[in-house]
Motif scaffolding. Structure first.
Motif, PDB file in Angstrom:
ATOM      1  N   LEU A   1      34.583 -20.599  78.655  1.00 55.44           N
ATOM      2  CA  LEU A   1      34.763 -19.328  79.327  1.00 55.44           C
ATOM      3  C   LEU A   1      35.708 -18.447  78.518  1.00 55.44           C
ATOM      4  O   LEU A   1      36.737 -18.899  78.036  1.00 55.44           O
ATOM      5  CB  LEU A   1      35.332 -19.567  80.736  1.00 55.44           C
ATOM      6  CG  LEU A   1      35.461 -18.371  81.651  1.00 55.44           C
ATOM      7  CD1 LEU A   1      34.077 -17.816  81.970  1.00 55.44           C
ATOM      8  CD2 LEU A   1      36.162 -18.762  82.939  1.00 55.44           C
TER       9      LEU A   1
ATOM     10  N   SER B   1      26.967 -28.428  81.949  1.00 50.36           N
ATOM     11  CA  SER B   1      27.779 -28.203  80.772  1.00 50.36           C
ATOM     12  C   SER B   1      27.372 -26.881  80.156  1.00 50.36           C
ATOM     13  O   SER B   1      26.206 -26.544  80.115  1.00 50.36           O
ATOM     14  CB  SER B   1      27.548 -29.335  79.757  1.00 50.36           C
ATOM     15  OG  SER B   1      28.337 -29.123  78.608  1.00 50.36           O
ATOM     16  N   THR B   2      28.344 -26.129  79.715  1.00 54.95           N
ATOM     17  CA  THR B   2      28.043 -24.868  79.070  1.00 54.95           C
ATOM     18  C   THR B   2      28.244 -25.045  77.583  1.00 54.95           C
ATOM     19  O   THR B   2      29.037 -25.854  77.125  1.00 54.95           O
ATOM     20  CB  THR B   2      28.959 -23.745  79.581  1.00 54.95           C
ATOM     21  OG1 THR B   2      30.325 -24.112  79.295  1.00 54.95           O
ATOM     22  CG2 THR B   2      28.778 -23.532  81.067  1.00 54.95           C
TER      23      THR B   2
ATOM     24  N   ALA C   1      35.402 -23.250  81.032  1.00 57.67           N
ATOM     25  CA  ALA C   1      36.811 -22.891  80.914  1.00 57.67           C
ATOM     26  C   ALA C   1      37.654 -24.101  80.550  1.00 57.67           C
ATOM     27  O   ALA C   1      38.737 -23.976  79.990  1.00 57.67           O
ATOM     28  CB  ALA C   1      37.315 -22.281  82.223  1.00 57.67           C
ATOM     29  N   ALA C   2      37.136 -25.281  80.849  1.00 61.31           N
ATOM     30  CA  ALA C   2      37.874 -26.502  80.546  1.00 61.31           C
ATOM     31  C   ALA C   2      37.562 -27.000  79.146  1.00 61.31           C
ATOM     32  O   ALA C   2      37.728 -28.175  78.848  1.00 61.31           O
ATOM     33  CB  ALA C   2      37.544 -27.572  81.582  1.00 61.31           C
TER      34      ALA C   2
ATOM     35  N   MET D   1      29.747 -21.150  89.488  1.00 64.72           N
ATOM     36  CA  MET D   1      31.204 -21.286  89.389  1.00 64.72           C
ATOM     37  C   MET D   1      31.581 -22.609  88.725  1.00 64.72           C
ATOM     38  O   MET D   1      32.484 -22.652  87.892  1.00 64.72           O
ATOM     39  CB  MET D   1      31.840 -21.168  90.773  1.00 64.72           C
ATOM     40  CG  MET D   1      31.699 -19.779  91.369  1.00 64.72           C
ATOM     41  SD  MET D   1      32.131 -19.769  93.100  1.00 64.72           S
ATOM     42  CE  MET D   1      33.786 -19.150  93.027  1.00 64.72           C
ATOM     43  N   LEU D   2      30.887 -23.675  89.084  1.00 66.70           N
ATOM     44  CA  LEU D   2      31.150 -24.970  88.457  1.00 66.70           C
ATOM     45  C   LEU D   2      30.838 -24.931  86.970  1.00 66.70           C
ATOM     46  O   LEU D   2      31.576 -25.496  86.156  1.00 66.70           O
ATOM     47  CB  LEU D   2      30.342 -26.073  89.140  1.00 66.70           C
ATOM     48  CG  LEU D   2      30.846 -26.517  90.501  1.00 66.70           C
ATOM     49  CD1 LEU D   2      29.826 -27.438  91.162  1.00 66.70           C
ATOM     50  CD2 LEU D   2      32.185 -27.219  90.383  1.00 66.70           C
ATOM     51  N   SER D   3      29.780 -24.260  86.625  1.00 62.07           N
ATOM     52  CA  SER D   3      29.414 -24.132  85.223  1.00 62.07           C
ATOM     53  C   SER D   3      30.484 -23.357  84.463  1.00 62.07           C
ATOM     54  O   SER D   3      30.890 -23.743  83.364  1.00 62.07           O
ATOM     55  CB  SER D   3      28.063 -23.437  85.098  1.00 62.07           C
ATOM     56  OG  SER D   3      27.678 -23.322  83.756  1.00 62.07           O
ATOM     57  N   ALA D   4      30.960 -22.267  85.069  1.00 58.48           N
ATOM     58  CA  ALA D   4      32.008 -21.470  84.434  1.00 58.48           C
ATOM     59  C   ALA D   4      33.296 -22.269  84.305  1.00 58.48           C
ATOM     60  O   ALA D   4      33.983 -22.211  83.285  1.00 58.48           O
ATOM     61  CB  ALA D   4      32.251 -20.188  85.227  1.00 58.48           C
ATOM     62  N   LEU D   5      33.628 -23.024  85.328  1.00 56.17           N
ATOM     63  CA  LEU D   5      34.826 -23.854  85.275  1.00 56.17           C
ATOM     64  C   LEU D   5      34.700 -24.924  84.208  1.00 56.17           C
ATOM     65  O   LEU D   5      35.670 -25.245  83.516  1.00 56.17           O
ATOM     66  CB  LEU D   5      35.105 -24.504  86.635  1.00 56.17           C
ATOM     67  CG  LEU D   5      35.619 -23.561  87.714  1.00 56.17           C
ATOM     68  CD1 LEU D   5      35.656 -24.289  89.056  1.00 56.17           C
ATOM     69  CD2 LEU D   5      36.983 -23.023  87.359  1.00 56.17           C
ATOM     70  N   GLY D   6      33.516 -25.493  84.068  1.00 61.62           N
ATOM     71  CA  GLY D   6      33.291 -26.478  83.019  1.00 61.62           C
ATOM     72  C   GLY D   6      33.501 -25.870  81.646  1.00 61.62           C
ATOM     73  O   GLY D   6      34.114 -26.476  80.769  1.00 61.62           O
TER      74      GLY D   6
ATOM     75  N   ALA E   1      30.888 -30.446  84.474  1.00 59.83           N
ATOM     76  CA  ALA E   1      31.321 -30.509  85.871  1.00 59.83           C
ATOM     77  C   ALA E   1      30.233 -31.183  86.686  1.00 59.83           C
ATOM     78  O   ALA E   1      29.065 -30.903  86.503  1.00 59.83           O
ATOM     79  CB  ALA E   1      31.579 -29.096  86.393  1.00 59.83           C
TER      80      ALA E   1
END
Length: 127
Positions: free
Chosen positions: A124, A119-120, A99-100, A92-97, A105
């Motif tokens: 997202l 970091s991705t 998405a930002a 979830m943190l990876s996805a949020l990172g 994150a």
């Protein structure tokens, strides 16, 4: 919570208390109750210390050894649940990172220390 002196003398009481703590821990993990998880960790440690003290002075009977084996399985199942919850949180943190806008994150390791940022490569929602 400290283990009462009676528990220090009676192996079945120590094992029963440990069983109750592990079952409550499972429910707290499922329910996401961080306060209960923290409180139960202290109770589990106290029960384990009482069990160690008992084992240092004598052997357990076969039925108590079997209960101890089952408790080990329960504890491993709770540990696997913690691992799954941690993986989910990291995802979830990876996805949020992502998405930002690809920002990273911060996450924490199992010991509570800060870990490298996640970091991705792509935000997202982008294919």
């Amino acid at each position: 919570m400290s283990v009462s002196p009676e528990l220090n003398r009676e192996p079945s009481s120590v094992l029963a208390r440990l069983r109750a703590v592990l079952e409550a821990e499972h429910a707290a993990l499922i329910g996401g109750d961080a306060d209960a998880i923290e409180r139960l960790a202290a109770e589990k440690l106290a029960a384990c210390r009482a069990l160690e003290a008992l084992l240092s002075v004598g052997d357990l009977t076969p039925p108590l050894k079997e209960e101890l084996r089952r408790l080990g399985e329960t504890n491993r199942a709770n540990g696997a649940l913690v691992g799954a919850l941690l993986q989910n949180a990291e995802a979830m943190l990876s996805a949020l990172g992502g998405a930002a806008g690809g920002s990273s994150a911060s996450v924490y390791r199992g010991d509570g220390q800060a870990a490298a940022s996640l970091s991705t490569g792509r935000p997202l929602g982008k294919a």
